[in-house]
Write a protein that holds these residues in place. Structure first.
Motif, PDB file in Angstrom:
ATOM      1  N   CYS A  11      -4.782   3.706  -1.347  1.00  0.00           N
ATOM      2  CA  CYS A  11      -4.437   2.420  -0.725  1.00  0.00           C
ATOM      3  C   CYS A  11      -4.651   2.528   0.796  1.00  0.00           C
ATOM      4  CB  CYS A  11      -2.978   2.093  -1.030  1.00  0.00           C
ATOM      5  SG  CYS A  11      -2.397   0.618  -0.170  1.00  0.00           S
ATOM      6  N   HIS A  13      -3.337   0.809   3.059  1.00  0.00           N
ATOM      7  CA  HIS A  13      -2.106   0.518   3.821  1.00  0.00           C
ATOM      8  C   HIS A  13      -1.150   1.700   3.802  1.00  0.00           C
ATOM      9  CE1 HIS A  13      -3.371  -3.545   4.327  1.00  0.00           C
ATOM     10  NE2 HIS A  13      -3.430  -3.757   3.020  1.00  0.00           N
ATOM     11  N   CYS A  14      -0.961   2.318   2.615  1.00  0.00           N
ATOM     12  CA  CYS A  14       0.087   3.343   2.516  1.00  0.00           C
ATOM     13  C   CYS A  14      -0.420   4.687   2.010  1.00  0.00           C
ATOM     14  CB  CYS A  14       1.223   2.833   1.623  1.00  0.00           C
ATOM     15  SG  CYS A  14       0.737   2.667  -0.095  1.00  0.00           S
ATOM     16  N   CYS A  32      -1.408  -0.504  -5.778  1.00  0.00           N
ATOM     17  CA  CYS A  32      -0.787   0.791  -5.489  1.00  0.00           C
ATOM     18  C   CYS A  32       0.675   0.730  -5.917  1.00  0.00           C
ATOM     19  CB  CYS A  32      -0.917   1.147  -4.002  1.00  0.00           C
ATOM     20  SG  CYS A  32       0.352   0.408  -2.976  1.00  0.00           S
ATOM     21  N   ARG A  34       3.310   0.848  -4.281  1.00  0.00           N
ATOM     22  CA  ARG A  34       4.175   0.025  -3.435  1.00  0.00           C
ATOM     23  C   ARG A  34       3.821  -1.452  -3.513  1.00  0.00           C
ATOM     24  NH1 ARG A  34       4.629   3.151   2.165  1.00  0.00           N
ATOM     25  NH2 ARG A  34       5.715   1.252   2.735  1.00  0.00           N
ATOM     26  N   HIS A  36       0.796  -3.032  -2.981  1.00  0.00           N
ATOM     27  CA  HIS A  36      -0.354  -3.603  -2.272  1.00  0.00           C
ATOM     28  C   HIS A  36      -1.466  -3.867  -3.286  1.00  0.00           C
ATOM     29  CE1 HIS A  36       1.542  -1.121   1.107  1.00  0.00           C
ATOM     30  NE2 HIS A  36       1.701  -2.384   1.452  1.00  0.00           N
TER      31      HIS A  36
END
Ligand SMILES: C[S@@+](CC[C@H](N)C(=O)[O-])C[C@H]1O[C@@H](n2cnc3c(N)ncnc32)[C@H](O)[C@@H]1O
Ligand SMILES: [Zn+2]
Length: 283
Positions: A11, A13-14, A32, A34, A36
């Motif tokens: 991902c 973002h994370c 993902c 989390r 996203h």
């Protein structure tokens, strides 16, 4: 196909791993842990840019189309074979990442040579990603910017290839296994020199290879260097294509360029001159 390479992706973002989700009501997406989510485009590629590409503009749709037509013509087949050969000599070839994949021609050639290989193609240009997604059934095509963190897990790639494309040494090292290989094709200052002279194209910078060495220093060590040089007899259509796909395409109008090309002999002998460097990770 994207599904073959999802376990290589991260991902943007994370950094968590991604899974392919195919909800019944909507198109497929990558998710993902989390939450996203990233939509898989109808054409089979996915954009994993963390935001917009900002100022980074990859090749335009016209450039990608010109590149595809030119590469279909076969003039660069010896380059594709030489890259595929360099990859095939690597200790492991199960997962190959091509950064700046363009139309996917080079990656498709690698996959044709090695039936056990999954290919991941990354390019910041959506037009390129669209084209690469259909270049071979075993290509997973992702939009990402090589100057940012790549949306790829650490240490999962056997071979990275970079063909006429920008490279980010630190990121390529991060995604490669410790015993992975990096295969880099760069033009020499003689590449297309007859066209550079006749049409005033953007010249290959003779310092480029030195800078390439500097940017690799301490991270990658070169284990082989193969010059590939040959002459191609190009008709005007091929010359139009090779100019339209290159860095000079944005500098002059197509009409002016066509006038210049019409004044050249048809066909015209053009030098193709590149170096293929194979690198290993410095331990
Ligand atoms: C000269 S083309 C080479 C394409 C392909 N490797 C080939 O030789 O046919 C360079 C490619 O790099 C891509 N590119 C340029 N900047 C990039 C970036 N920051 N991140 C990812 N790809 C980029 C362009 O969109 C283009 O497809
Ligand atoms: Zn995430």
């Amino acid at each position: 196909m994207l599904a073959d390479a999802v376990d290589l992706l991260a991902c943007p973002h994370c950094g968590a791993g991604l899974e392919l989700d195919t909800p019944e009501s909507t198109a497929a997406e990558l998710v993902c842990e989390r939450g996203h989510t990233f939509d898989v485009a109808r054409q089979g590629y996915v954009s994993l840019l963390p935001g917009s590409a900002g100022k980074i503009v990859g090749d335009s749709a016209d450039m990608v189309a010109a590149r595809g037509d030119f590469l279909d013509s076969g003039h660069y087949d010896p380059l594709m074979s030489a890259v595929a050969d360099a990859v095939a000599e690597s200790p492991a070839v199960g997962r190959v990442l091509d950064v700046g994949v363009g139309t996917g021609h080079y990656l498709a050639r690698i996959l044709d040579t090695s039936t056990e290989t999954t290919g991941l193609g990354i390019d910041v240009s959506k037009a390129a990603a669209r084209r690469a997604a259909r270049a071979h059934p075993r290509i997973a095509s992702v939009v990402a910017d090589v100057w940012q963190q790549l949306p790829v897990r650490a240490g999962v790639i056997d071979v990275v290839t970079s063909v006429f494309s920008p490279r980010n040494t630190a990121e390529l090292r991060r995604v490669l296994r410790d015993d992975g290989r990096l295969v880099v094709l760069t033009p020499t200052e003689h590449h297309l020199e007859e066209l550079v002279g006749a049409l005033g194209l953007v010249r290959v910078d003779s310092e480029k290879n030195r800078r390439l060495g500097d940017s690799m220093a301490g991270v990658f060590e070169r284990v082989s260097r193969r010059p590939v040089t040959f002459t191609v007899s190009m008709d005007h259509r091929a010359i139009e294509g090779v100019v339209a796909m290159g860095p000079s395409a944005r500098h002059i109008s197509p009409a002016e360029r066509s006038d210049q090309i019409r004044s050249l002999p048809d066909p015209f002998a053009v030098t193709v001159s590149v170096v293929i460097g194979v690198y290993v990770v410095v331990r």
